[in-house]
Design a protein around this motif. Structure first.
Motif: not given
Length: 434
Positions: A101-106, A314-331
């Protein structure tokens, strides 16, 4: 970005499940998770907002060649506010989430302070080894007080002004970016040049797209905006907020704005119609302009430094992995690759998203953009990034900003008085903060 920004989501999914497409349509934002078959093939889903540009820059295809067993599916939400609401709904229910999931800096303060139990601590997957690849501020924004790292940084949003050099020429204004930077060294200078443009351009073309854009540029130059370092909400006592508000209101009253709502269809059309001559331009906006103005816009646009002596963010983002993902290592392997220096360099060269990876920043210093009249965008945005403040972000930072810019839209489009619109902003903020 944009972000907010536009054209924004990406989801990576395939499935052994025939209902995958239906789930995507039903959820809108995100999916029910990734899938893997008995041959070790994995489908990852990535859900974003705005112009991240990964697919447009060919990065998904490149990763697929390197990892043939991985299929990437993307979904995309135009408006970050809509995306955030949907993400919160999915997080609360535990379903409909993508692997990434993408997360906006704000929103990062909300994630680190209120949702840390919903996302994977990337340090458990090896992220600590990447900390030196980022500035302290970029890394810290996605890190909890307890040291959990909940996202890897994609881009940052150093600011500039993008302008239509062809419209400037028709109005008898200078077109050279260095000369313009001197003329609008201050915000007063920028508005005075706008008055000159207004006098010569006619009624169909305006100096700027919207006063909310102007406000966002100005407030982006401030270290402390809506919250102080202790986490206290101080927007209504901050002189910088008042100054940015008053300047924006004045620009509306002086008729310098095209009165466009950002991300609306009419705003999109205006990039090619000539309805405005300047626009607040964080680095990620370059890709958006190219997408809206098309090939006909090549060479008509240029970029110059921001007024005010320093840049902003103005802006900037992050990529995060929800705990529900069954493939966290691959993600994690995927987002580690996406945010590595070579990929961030490619993304900037093709889409204009300025890197947050320090190695990539060094690698793009010499980049010029033929679409923007061969502007030295690597040097320009690199300098801007160095002068941008490390901003204090609060839990509802993005909500406060949205309520203020909404209120400015009332001033601009409905003629609402400054005092009345400000009171509306305050009420909206009170409701959002709770």
């Amino acid at each position: 970005m944009p972000i907010s920004r536009a054209a924004r989501r990406a989801t990576l999914r395939l499935g052994a499940v025939a209902l995958a497409g239906a789930l995507l349509a039903a959820c809108g934002s995100g999916s029910s998770g990734s899938s893997a078959d008995n041959n070790g093939k994995v489908t990852l889903t990535i859900d974003l907002f705005g112009t991240f540009g990964f697919k447009e820059a060919g990065l998904y295809q490149e990763y697929k060649k390197l990892h043939p067993n991985v299929t990437i599916k993307e979904t995309s939400t135009e408006q970050e506010n809509d995306y955030w609401k949907a993400l919160n709904t999915h997080l609360a229910g535990g379903g409909g989430l993508a692997d990434i999931q993408g997360i906006e800096v704000g929103r990062t303060a909300s994630v680190t302070q209120q949702m840390s139990d919903k996302f994977v601590d990337l340090n458990t997957l090896g992220a600590k080894d990447l900390q030196g690849d980022y500035s302290k501020a970029k890394w810290a924004a996605a890190t909890t007080a307890g040291g959990q790292t909940l996202g890897l940084g994609t881009d940052v949003g150093p600011e500039a002004i993008c302008y239509r050099s062809d419209l400037f020429k028709k109005a008898g204004l200078p077109t050279n970016r260095t000369e313009l930077a001197k003329k609008w060294a201050t915000w007063d200078g920028y508005l005075k040049l706008g008055e000159q443009y207004k006098a010569k351009a006619g009624a169909k073309s305006h100096w700027m797209d919207s006063i909310s854009s102007l406000y966002t540029l100005m407030i982006g130059q401030q270290k402390e905006r809506y919250y102080d370092a202790s986490g206290k909400l101080v927007y209504d006592k901050n002189a910088a907020v008042k100054s940015a508000w008053d300047t924006s209101v004045k620009a509306a009253k002086d008729g310098l704005s095209a009165k466009l709502t950002q991300w609306s269809p009419s705003w999109n059309q205006a990039f090619s119609s000539g309805s405005f001559a300047t626009i607040g331009c964080p680095a990620w906006m370059l890709g958006y302009i190219k997408g809206q103005a098309g090939t006909a816009g090549k060479g008509t646009w240029d970029v110059a430094p921001l007024p005010g002596g320093v840049s902003g963010n103005w802006g900037g983002s992050y990529l995060s992995i929800p705990k529900t993902s069954p493939h966290a290592k691959q993600a994690y392997a995927f987002i580690k690759w996406l945010t590595a220096a070579p990929q961030q360099e490619k993304l900037f060269k093709k889409q204009g998203s300025f890197p947050s990876n320090l190695g990539a920043i060094a690698g793009v210093q010499g980049v010029k953009d033929p679409y923007f009249s061969n502007a030295p965008i690597g040097e320009l945005f690199g300098t801007a990034a160095q002068t941008s403040p490390v901003q204090v972000l609060g839990v509802h930072d993005r909500d406060v900003d949205q309520q203020i810019t909404n209120a400015l839209g009332e001033v601009e489009q409905k003629g609402t008085s400054s005092a009345t619109a400000w009171s509306h902003a305050q009420k909206g903020i009170d409701n959002a903060v709770g």
